[in-house]
Write a protein that holds these residues in place. Structure first.
Motif, PDB file in Angstrom:
ATOM      1  N   GLU A  16       5.943  10.909 -25.511  1.00  0.00           N
ATOM      2  CA  GLU A  16       5.567  12.156 -26.146  1.00  0.00           C
ATOM      3  C   GLU A  16       5.253  11.863 -27.613  1.00  0.00           C
ATOM      4  O   GLU A  16       5.637  10.805 -28.146  1.00  0.00           O
ATOM      5  N   THR A  17       4.538  12.781 -28.259  1.00  0.00           N
ATOM      6  CA  THR A  17       4.144  12.585 -29.650  1.00  0.00           C
ATOM      7  C   THR A  17       5.026  13.414 -30.575  1.00  0.00           C
ATOM      8  O   THR A  17       5.171  14.624 -30.384  1.00  0.00           O
ATOM      9  N   LYS A  27      12.431  12.558 -21.236  1.00  0.00           N
ATOM     10  CA  LYS A  27      11.936  13.722 -20.514  1.00  0.00           C
ATOM     11  C   LYS A  27      10.984  13.269 -19.406  1.00  0.00           C
ATOM     12  O   LYS A  27      10.212  12.326 -19.589  1.00  0.00           O
ATOM     13  N   ASN A  28      11.025  13.951 -18.281  1.00  0.00           N
ATOM     14  CA  ASN A  28      10.171  13.589 -17.156  1.00  0.00           C
ATOM     15  C   ASN A  28       9.077  14.644 -16.990  1.00  0.00           C
ATOM     16  O   ASN A  28       9.213  15.595 -16.226  1.00  0.00           O
ATOM     17  N   TYR A  29       7.981  14.491 -17.760  1.00  0.00           N
ATOM     18  CA  TYR A  29       6.865  15.429 -17.666  1.00  0.00           C
ATOM     19  C   TYR A  29       6.131  15.298 -16.336  1.00  0.00           C
ATOM     20  O   TYR A  29       5.394  16.191 -15.927  1.00  0.00           O
ATOM     21  N   LEU A  30       6.328  14.175 -15.684  1.00  0.00           N
ATOM     22  CA  LEU A  30       5.684  13.934 -14.396  1.00  0.00           C
ATOM     23  C   LEU A  30       6.207  14.868 -13.315  1.00  0.00           C
ATOM     24  O   LEU A  30       5.475  15.264 -12.404  1.00  0.00           O
ATOM     25  N   ASP A  31       7.460  15.230 -13.431  1.00  0.00           N
ATOM     26  CA  ASP A  31       8.109  16.047 -12.407  1.00  0.00           C
ATOM     27  C   ASP A  31       7.383  17.369 -12.177  1.00  0.00           C
ATOM     28  O   ASP A  31       7.234  17.824 -11.046  1.00  0.00           O
ATOM     29  N   LYS A  32       6.912  17.995 -13.258  1.00  0.00           N
ATOM     30  CA  LYS A  32       6.196  19.270 -13.155  1.00  0.00           C
ATOM     31  C   LYS A  32       4.893  19.112 -12.374  1.00  0.00           C
ATOM     32  O   LYS A  32       4.528  19.974 -11.565  1.00  0.00           O
ATOM     33  N   ILE A  33       4.190  18.014 -12.609  1.00  0.00           N
ATOM     34  CA  ILE A  33       2.939  17.748 -11.902  1.00  0.00           C
ATOM     35  C   ILE A  33       3.189  17.561 -10.412  1.00  0.00           C
ATOM     36  O   ILE A  33       2.460  18.080  -9.563  1.00  0.00           O
ATOM     37  N   ILE A  81       4.052   3.207  -9.497  1.00  0.00           N
ATOM     38  CA  ILE A  81       4.692   2.702 -10.707  1.00  0.00           C
ATOM     39  C   ILE A  81       3.932   3.205 -11.927  1.00  0.00           C
ATOM     40  O   ILE A  81       2.738   2.907 -12.090  1.00  0.00           O
ATOM     41  N   THR A  82       4.596   3.990 -12.766  1.00  0.00           N
ATOM     42  CA  THR A  82       3.964   4.423 -14.016  1.00  0.00           C
ATOM     43  C   THR A  82       4.170   3.321 -15.049  1.00  0.00           C
ATOM     44  O   THR A  82       5.269   2.799 -15.199  1.00  0.00           O
ATOM     45  N   TYR A  83       3.091   3.000 -15.772  1.00  0.00           N
ATOM     46  CA  TYR A  83       3.150   1.834 -16.658  1.00  0.00           C
ATOM     47  C   TYR A  83       2.177   2.031 -17.811  1.00  0.00           C
ATOM     48  O   TYR A  83       1.160   2.712 -17.674  1.00  0.00           O
ATOM     49  N   GLY A  84       2.477   1.421 -18.947  1.00  0.00           N
ATOM     50  CA  GLY A  84       1.599   1.524 -20.110  1.00  0.00           C
ATOM     51  C   GLY A  84       0.336   0.710 -19.960  1.00  0.00           C
ATOM     52  O   GLY A  84       0.295  -0.294 -19.237  1.00  0.00           O
ATOM     53  N   LYS A 113      -3.158   9.274 -22.840  1.00  0.00           N
ATOM     54  CA  LYS A 113      -2.352  10.103 -23.744  1.00  0.00           C
ATOM     55  C   LYS A 113      -1.089  10.532 -23.013  1.00  0.00           C
ATOM     56  O   LYS A 113      -1.050  10.505 -21.779  1.00  0.00           O
ATOM     57  N   PRO A 114      -0.048  10.950 -23.744  1.00  0.00           N
ATOM     58  CA  PRO A 114       1.166  11.451 -23.081  1.00  0.00           C
ATOM     59  C   PRO A 114       0.852  12.602 -22.132  1.00  0.00           C
ATOM     60  O   PRO A 114      -0.104  13.360 -22.348  1.00  0.00           O
ATOM     61  N   LEU A 115       1.631  12.735 -21.079  1.00  0.00           N
ATOM     62  CA  LEU A 115       1.372  13.736 -20.042  1.00  0.00           C
ATOM     63  C   LEU A 115       1.453  15.171 -20.543  1.00  0.00           C
ATOM     64  O   LEU A 115       0.871  16.074 -19.938  1.00  0.00           O
ATOM     65  N   ASN A 116       2.174  15.425 -21.639  1.00  0.00           N
ATOM     66  CA  ASN A 116       2.274  16.797 -22.134  1.00  0.00           C
ATOM     67  C   ASN A 116       1.058  17.209 -22.959  1.00  0.00           C
ATOM     68  O   ASN A 116       0.986  18.336 -23.438  1.00  0.00           O
ATOM     69  N   LYS A 117       0.088  16.312 -23.094  1.00  0.00           N
ATOM     70  CA  LYS A 117      -1.174  16.650 -23.746  1.00  0.00           C
ATOM     71  C   LYS A 117      -2.154  17.179 -22.691  1.00  0.00           C
ATOM     72  O   LYS A 117      -2.299  16.596 -21.625  1.00  0.00           O
ATOM     73  N   LYS A 118      -2.839  18.263 -23.007  1.00  0.00           N
ATOM     74  CA  LYS A 118      -3.715  18.903 -22.021  1.00  0.00           C
ATOM     75  C   LYS A 118      -4.858  18.005 -21.565  1.00  0.00           C
ATOM     76  O   LYS A 118      -5.305  18.093 -20.424  1.00  0.00           O
TER      77      LYS A 118
END
Length: 231
Positions: A16-17, A27-33, A81-84, A113-118
């Motif tokens: 996150e930024t 935080k797991n922003y992926l969970d919402k998706i 696997i989520t990875y940079g 970009k981070p997942l919480n960015k639109k």
């Protein structure tokens, strides 16, 4: 019920930024998706490491593999696997070697970009990766990535993906083409003489490699005209 193993490792997709600085978060922003798009799928989530991929070492890959081995059972349809993006090519290539005889899809997913960015591409990449596991069911190690200004997500063979271009965030393979595309909810395979034939994806899997181990002891030799190879 279909089960998929999700492996969180950090990277931009797990960040996150704050104060204009991108860093990993718990935080797991992926969970919402996942919950909003795949209500009938059971996701088992593990987080063996949580770092930016530029800080990852080969021994960190051992930690990821150890966690997968501990959690894996045959009821899973695949692994995501989520990875940079910074060391994605290295990790995908290395894991291709470890999973050489695995009979389920393993898909690396990153984000610009981070997942919480639109405008993050991570959302498209993760949704495409899950659809690949559910619909295509091809064994092997793959990378799902939506390149800038394109309306589809490309899938690359993990053993052929190149280092991402840090100037324009484009990902490509050493062959210059992807393996397939996910567009309009369909997978379109790239037909050429460079991609492997479908029969070659048939695998017989019994157990994970027991003695396979990545090491931090790496020597890089840069060649130049007149180099003395006797040393």
């Amino acid at each position: 019920m279909t089960k998929i193993l999700i492996v969180l490792t950090g990277g931009t997709i797990g960040s996150e930024t704050k104060n204009n600085v991108i860093n990993v978060t718990k935080k797991n922003y992926l969970d919402k998706i996942l919950k909003s798009n795949f209500q009938k799928i059971m996701f088992e989530t593990i987080r063996p490491i949580n770092i930016l991929s530029e800080n990852a070492l080969p021994t960190d890959w051992n930690s990821i593999i150890k966690s997968i081995k501990k959690k894996w059972d045959k009821s899973f349809s695949g692994i995501i696997i989520t990875y940079g993006t910074d060391t994605l090519a290295y990790a995908a290539s290395a894991f291709s070697q470890f999973f050489h005889n695995f009979d389920k899809p393993v898909v690396f997913v990153s984000s610009d970009k981070p997942l919480n960015k639109k405008n993050s591409t991570g959302r498209f990449n993760i949704i495409s990766a899950i659809n690949f596991v559910l619909k295509e069911k091809l064994p092997g190690t793959f990378v799902a990535y939506k390149n800038p200004n394109l309306d589809f997500v490309s899938f690359f063979l993990g053993s052929r993906v190149q280092q991402i271009n840090s100037f324009n965030n484009r990902l490509d393979s050493i062959t210059g083409s992807d393996f397939c595309k996910f567009k309009n909810n369909n997978f379109i395979y790239t037909k050429n003489n460079l991609n492997p034939l479908m029969p070659s994806f048939k695998k017989k899997f019994s157990n994970f490699e027991k003695r396979f181990n990545f090491s931090n002891k790496i020597l890089i030799i840069n060649t130049y005209p007149g180099i003395n190879y006797k040393y």
